[in-house]
Design a protein around this motif. Structure first.
Motif: not given
Length: 951
Positions: A941-948
Motif C-alpha cells: 500500500s505504501a509503494r502504491r501510494d508513492l507511485n500514485a
C-alpha cells in the motif's frame, strides 16, 4: 427507581449471580395480625414493606418514587396500613398519603397540593367513612375505600400563617388544630362537606406553645396535648372548649428532672415526655377536673447502656408500654398495661431477649406488638432497629421456642438493612488453595470413579461425626476458600450507617459485619471513606477512614473475617483521604483542614515513600463553587504539607459530580485500529478528571449541562462541552480514553435521555505504520521518558457522538480484567427497568441480554467491577437500595475449562474455548500468517501510494 443489569453476554440465572433485596433504615413500623398473616409493616425513606414475623423475610415491598420519603404509618383495622410522607415534585414539597392492604397491594394514593415543610409529613385521622389529611394550611377528605377526594379546605388568606398539626374527627365535625402566632388555633369543619363553622379559625386561650412541638391527641379524641414555649408546662386542651390549661411540670416530674420533648406517640389519657439527660415520663391527665399526675417514670440508662420506650394500643382503649434495656451485654424487656384512663401500672419483671451487641449500646429504636396468649396473658414482640440499621425481632425467652426461634434468648432473626446504604465497595479474591488435581495430566482408566466414591463416603462419615458447632465451623471454613479462577471473592462494603460488611461474591452471604461507633461520647455517627485495600492474597488488609468533623480514625480490618487488626485515632478534620498511586504497600495519604499531610501507617518507611514522591503526588478537592488542585511540598518545620496549585470555578447554582479512570485498571492496547487498517493512538492520561454540572441559571434562563475534562496535575482544561436546554439526572463514566455521560435533552416531543460518548486520541504525529510499531517494541512505563507529561503533552483530539436512549440512566460501570485484553464493556443502570450495555448502535433492548433475569435493583447508585484470574471474566457489583452481583464475559468465556461431559447432550453446542481440545498450533499459525500478510500489504500500500503521488 429500579433497574436490571444488561451486558452483552448473558449468564445462567441463579448460578453466577445473586441479588439482595433491602428495605432501608426503618423509621416507622406497625404490627399487623389479620387472618393467618403475621407481619410487621415497616417504612424507610425509600420503601414500604411487609416483614414476615416468623422468618424475617420480605412478604412484600413497594419502592417509593424518586424524591419521596415516608414519615409515619397508621393501622386502619382490617382495611390496611396508611402511610404518610413527603414527595418532592417540580421543585416543591407535597404531602403524600397511600393506603396499602395487608398483602402489599396499593389500594389508592393521594398527593396534597399544599406546600409544607419538607421535613414534616401530613397529619392524618381516620373514620369508617373517610380519611382526613392535612398539610400546611389545607385539609383534604378522602373516601376510605377508594381514596376519592370528598372535599378540600384551605385556610383563609388572613390566617395564612396557620400550620395544621392535628386533626380530631368528632361527631359530624372535623377539628383542624394548628399553631398561629405561637397560639393554639382551631378550624371546625363539617365532616361531610368541609364547610367551616361561622367563627372561622379560632384562637384558643392559654399558654404560648413551643414552636415545632407536636400536637398530640389522645386516642379517644377528647384532649389535645402540647408543650409550652419554655418547656416548663404541659398544655392540655379539652376538644370543643375554648381554652387550654397549663400544668407546671415541676410539680409532676421527679425532683431535678426537666422536659426535653413531647413524644408524638398518643397514649390513652396521658402524654409521653422525653427528659433532659435521658429517661422518660408518662403523665396521666386525669378525668374532668382531676389534676394531672405522674403515672410512670423511667430513669436514664446506666452508663454504657441504652434503652428505648415503645407503646402500642391494647385492650379496650388502653396501651401496652414496653421498656427495652441494653445493659451489660444483655437485652431485657419490661411491660406494663396502661388503662384507658391513664392510671398507673406496674412494670413486669425484666425478661431476657437475647444478647445486646455494641450497636444497641450506641442507641436504638423499638416498636412493640402485643398479642394475647392462649393462657390469657399478654405476649409482646419487640422490633428493634440498632444504631447500625440492623432490624431484629425479639420475643420473651419463654415464648422463643413457640415462635420458632433458633438463637439464644428471644432473638428470632436479624436483617442487615445497613446494606441499603452502601457508599463504597472493593472486591478481593479469597485465598486460594490447591483443591483440584490436574485432570488433564492423569490418564483415565476403568476405575477412575472409585477414588472419588471413596473420598465422598469418607467425607460424609466425617460430617456425620461432627457436632453442630463443628459442622458450622467447617461450613464457614469451606465458604472462605477461594478457587483457581479467582471468581470466589469477598465484597468489602462501607455503608452510610457507619458499618462495614464482608459479603461472599458467589452467594451474597454476610461473612462478617463491624459497626463503627461514634469517635467520642455524644458525637454523631462517623462518615466512612473507603475501603482501601493493601496487600494481596491471604495477607491483604482493608483500611477505612472514619470522620465526624472534629476527629478522624483509620481502622485496619481483615477482609476475610472482619477482625480489627489496628486502629489509629487523631483530632482534627480530614479533607482528603486516598491511596498513593502505585504504592506497593498500599500507603494512604491523609490531608487535614490545615493542609498538613501524613501517611497511614505512620511508619518511617511510609514517610520515606511519601518524601520520595513529593514532586509526583497531586490531589484535588471539589466544592460546590470550584475544583482545586494541590501538590505536596516539604514543610518548613519538618513534615509534609499540601500546596494549592490551580483552581477552576464551577457555574453558580450548579450540582456537580466527578469521574476518573482507576489507576489500577490495566490497559492492553494503546491504539485503536480503524477499518482502513490505520491506527489512532489513545489519549491515556490517568490524571484526567471529568466534572459534570447540572446548571439552573437564575432569571428564567434555560438550564444546561456542562462537561469539563481537567488534568488534575496541571489544572489544564483538556475538553469542555455545553449542552443547552438540557438537565439532569447526569451520570458520568470515564474509561481509559472514553468519556460517557447521560442527561435529559428537551426535544419537540418532550424530554429525551441522551447518551454522549467522547473518545480521546493523541493529537500529534505518532508513528502508525505496522512496521514502525513493531520496530518500536513495547514501552517500559517505569522509564521517565515513557511516562505521561501533564504539562507538556498537547490536548487530546476528541471525537464525540450522541445517541437517544429509551430510559434515564442512574449509574454506569466498566468491566475490568487482569491484563486488559478483553474488550471493555459498559453497563448502565437505568431508572425504569434496565441495566444496559453501551453499543455504537443503540436500538431496542434485547431481553435475552438481561443478566439480572428476575432480579431488579431498586434505586441503583453505582456499579463496581473487579477482575478475576480468567482474562475473559469480570465481576460486576451494583449497589443502591438493593445489591446485585454477576459475572460478565464481554468476549465470551474463551479461557475457561470445558464443561463437564454429561450423558444428555446440551440443547446447543458449547462455545469453543482455549482448553486442551483447542487447536493452539492452528491459532499460532493463523496469527503468524495474519502478521506476515499485514506487513506485506502495508508495504504494498505504501509503494502504491508513492507511485500514485509521482504519477
Amino acid at each position: 427507581m429500579r433497574a436490571n443489569i444488561l451486558p452483552l453476554a448473558a449468564t445462567a440465572a441463579g448460578k453466577f449471580d445473586w441479588a439482595r433485596e433491602n428495605v432501608g433504615s426503618v423509621g416507622a413500623a406497625v404490627f399487623r395480625s389479620v387472618g393467618s398473616q403475621r407481619l410487621a409493616v415497616v417504612a424507610s425513606e425509600a420503601a414500604v414493606a411487609g416483614i414476615d414475623l416468623r422468618t424475617g423475610g420480605t412478604a412484600w415491598r413497594r419502592v417509593l418514587p424518586e424524591g419521596e420519603s415516608v414519615g409515619g404509618l397508621l393501622a386502619l383495622g382490617s382495611s390496611g396500613v396508611l402511610s404518610t410522607g413527603v414527595a418532592h415534585r417540580d421543585g416543591r414539597a407535597h404531602g403524600s398519603v397511600r393506603l396499602f392492604s395487608d398483602s402489599g397491594a396499593l389500594l389508592w394514593d393521594a398527593v396534597l397540593d399544599a406546600v409544607g415543610d419538607a421535613a414534616a409529613p401530613p397529619v392524618t385521622a381516620a373514620t369508617d367513612v373517610a380519611i382526613y389529611a392535612a398539610s400546611a394550611t389545607s385539609v383534604l377528605a378522602l373516601h376510605a375505600a377508594t381514596g376519592k377526594e370528598l372535599w378540600r379546605w384551605t385556610a383563609p388568606a388572613d390566617k395564612a400563617g396557620l400550620r395544621v398539626a392535628a386533626l380530631v374527627p368528632q361527631g359530624g365535625e372535623v377539628r383542624a388544630y394548628g399553631v398561629l402566632d405561637g397560639r393554639l388555633a382551631v378550624a371546625t369543619l363539617g365532616a361531610s362537606d368541609g364547610a367551616p363553622a361561622s367563627k372561622g379559625v379560632e384562637l384558643i386561650k392559654g399558654e404560648a406553645l413551643l414552636g415545632g412541638a407536636p400536637l398530640v391527641a389522645v386516642p379517644d379524641g377528647s384532649r389535645l396535648v402540647s408543650l409550652s414555649a419554655d418547656k416548663a408546662k404541659l398544655v392540655v386542651h379539652a376538644v370543643g372548649s375554648g381554652k387550654a390549661e397549663a400544668h407546671p411540670l415541676a410539680a409532676l416530674l421527679p425532683a431535678g428532672a426537666a422536659a426535653e420533648a413531647l413524644s408524638p406517640t398518643p397514649l390513652p389519657g396521658g402524654a409521653l415526655l422525653s427528659l433532659a439527660g435521658g429517661g422518660s415520663a408518662v403523665v396521666a391527665l386525669g378525668k374532668g377536673s382531676a389534676p394531672a399526675r405522674l403515672a410512670k417514670h423511667v430513669a436514664p440508662a446506666a452508663a454504657g447502656g441504652a434503652q428505648a420506650l415503645a407503646a402500642a394500643e391494647w385492650k379496650e382503649g388502653g396501651a401496652l408500654l414496653a421498656l427495652a434495656r441494653a445493659e451489660a451485654g444483655a437485652l431485657t424487656l419490661q411491660t406494663c398495661e396502661l388503662a384507658a384512663d391513664g392510671a398507673a401500672c406496674e412494670w413486669s419483671a425484666a425478661e431476657p431477649l437475647g444478647e445486646a451487641d455494641g450497636e444497641l449500646g450506641a442507641g436504638f429504636a423499638a416498636w412493640v406488638g402485643p398479642y394475647a396468649r392462649k393462657d390469657g396473658s399478654t405476649g409482646a414482640r419487640l422490633l428493634v432497629r440498632s444504631a447500625g440499621d440492623a432490624l431484629a425481632l425479639h420475643v420473651r425467652a419463654a415464648a422463643a421456642a413457640a415462635e420458632g426461634g433458633k438463637g439464644e434468648g428471644g432473638r428470632l432473626w436479624v436483617r442487615e438493612e445497613a446494606l441499603a446504604s452502601v457508599s463504597g465497595a472493593e472486591l478481593l479474591p479469597l485465598p486460594a488453595i490447591a483443591i483440584d488435581r490436574g485432570a488433564a495430566e492423569q490418564r483415565p482408566f476403568f476405575g477412575f470413579a472409585l477414588p472419588a466414591v471413596a473420598d465422598g463416603i469418607k467425607s460424609r462419615l466425617e460430617a456425620l461425626q461432627r457436632s453442630a458447632a463443628e459442622a458450622e465451623a467447617e461450613a464457614k471454613r469451606l465458604l472462605l476458600l477461594g478457587d483457581a479462577y479467582g471468581s470466589r471473592q469477598v465484597v468489602v462494603a462501607a455503608t452510610a450507617a457507619s458499618k462495614l460488611f464482608g459479603l461472599h461474591s458467589s452467594t451474597g452471604a454476610v461473612l462478617w459485619s463491624r459497626h463503627v461507633p461514634p469517635l467520642a461520647p455524644g458525637a454523631p455517627p462517623p462518615l466512612l471513606r473507603g475501603p482501601f485495600v493493601s496487600g494481596s492474597g491471604a495477607t491483604a488488609l482493608v483500611h477505612v477512614v472514619a470522620t465526624d468533623g472534629g476527629r478522624w480514625a483509620v481502622l485496619t480490618v481483615g477482609p476475610f473475617d472482619g477482625s480489627l487488626v489496628g486502629e489509629r485515632r487523631e483530632e482534627g478534620e480530614l479533607v482528603h483521604a486516598a491511596q498513593l498511586p502505585g504504592s506497593a504497600a498500599g500507603t494512604l495519604l491523609l490531608v487535614d483542614a490545615s493542609l498538613g499531610a501524613t501517611t497511614h501507617p505512620a511508619t518511617p518507611a511510609a514517610g520515606a515513600e511519601l518524601a520520595s514522591r513529593l514532586s509526583t503526588t497531586f490531589f484535588h478537592l471539589v466544592s460546590p463553587s470550584q475544583v482545586q488542585g494541590f501538590g505536596l511540598v516539604a514543610a518548613a518545620g519538618g513534615g509534609v504539607r499540601a500546596s494549592a496549585r490551580w483552581s477552576v470555578a464551577l457555574p453558580p447554582a450548579a450540582s456537580s459530580r466527578t469521574a476518573y479512570f482507576s489507576h489500577r485498571a490495566a490497559v492492553h492496547s494503546a491504539v485503536r485500529t480503524k477499518g482502513d487498517r490505520s491506527v489512532l493512538h489513545k489519549y491515556i492520561n490517568r490524571n484526567v478528571l471529568a466534572v459534570g454540572s447540572e446548571v439552573k441559571p437564575a432569571g428564567g434562563e434555560a438550564p444546561y449541562v456542562q462537561l469539563l475534562l481537567l488534568d488534575s496535575v496541571s489544572g489544564r482544561r483538556l475538553h469542555s462541552a455545553r449542552h443547552s436546554n438540557c438537565a439532569g439526572p447526569l451520570s458520568l463514566l470515564l474509561g481509559e480514553n472514553t468519556l460517557l455521560y447521560s442527561y435529559r435533552a428537551e426535544g419537540r416531543d418532550g424530554p429525551q435521555t441522551t447518551l454522549t460518548a467522547a473518545e480521546l486520541y493523541v493529537n500529534s504525529s505518532v508513528a502508525s505504520g505496522v512496521l514502525s510499531l513493531l520496530a518500536m517494541g513495547p514501552l517500559d512505563p517505569s522509564l521517565r521518558k515513557n511516562q505521561f507529561d501533564a504539562f507538556a503533552a498537547p490536548p487530546p483530539l476528541v471525537l464525540s457522538q450522541s445517541y437517544a436512549f429509551p430510559t434515564s440512566i442512574a449509574a454506569m460501570g466498566l468491566t475490568l480484567t487482569q491484563k486488559g485484553i478483553t474488550p471493555k464493556q459498559m453497563s448502565a443502570a437505568d431508572k425504569e427497568e434496565g441495566l444496559v450495555p453501551y453499543s455504537p448502535s443503540l436500538g431496542g433492548i434485547n431481553a435475552l441480554q438481561v443478566v439480572s433475569h428476575r432480579h431488579t435493583v431498586a434505586r441503583p447508585r453505582a456499579i463496581v467491577a473487579a477482575p478475576t484470574v480468567l482474562e475473559s471474566t469480570s465481576l460486576v457489583f451494583s449497589y443502591g437500595l438493593d445489591l446485585f452481583l454477576t459475572r460478565a464475559a464481554p468476549a465470551r468465556t474463551f479461557d475457561q475449562p470445558p464443561p463437564r461431559v454429561t450423558r444428555r447432550p446440551p440443547p446447543f453446542p458449547p462455545p469453543r474455548q482455549l482448553n486442551e481440545d483447542f487447536n493452539k498450533l492452528g491459532l499460532l499459525g493463523a496469527c503468524l500468517g495474519m502478521l506476515v500478510a499485514t506487513v506485506a500489504t502495508s508495504m504494498y500500500s505504501a509503494r502504491r501510494d508513492l507511485n500514485a503521488a509521482w504519477a
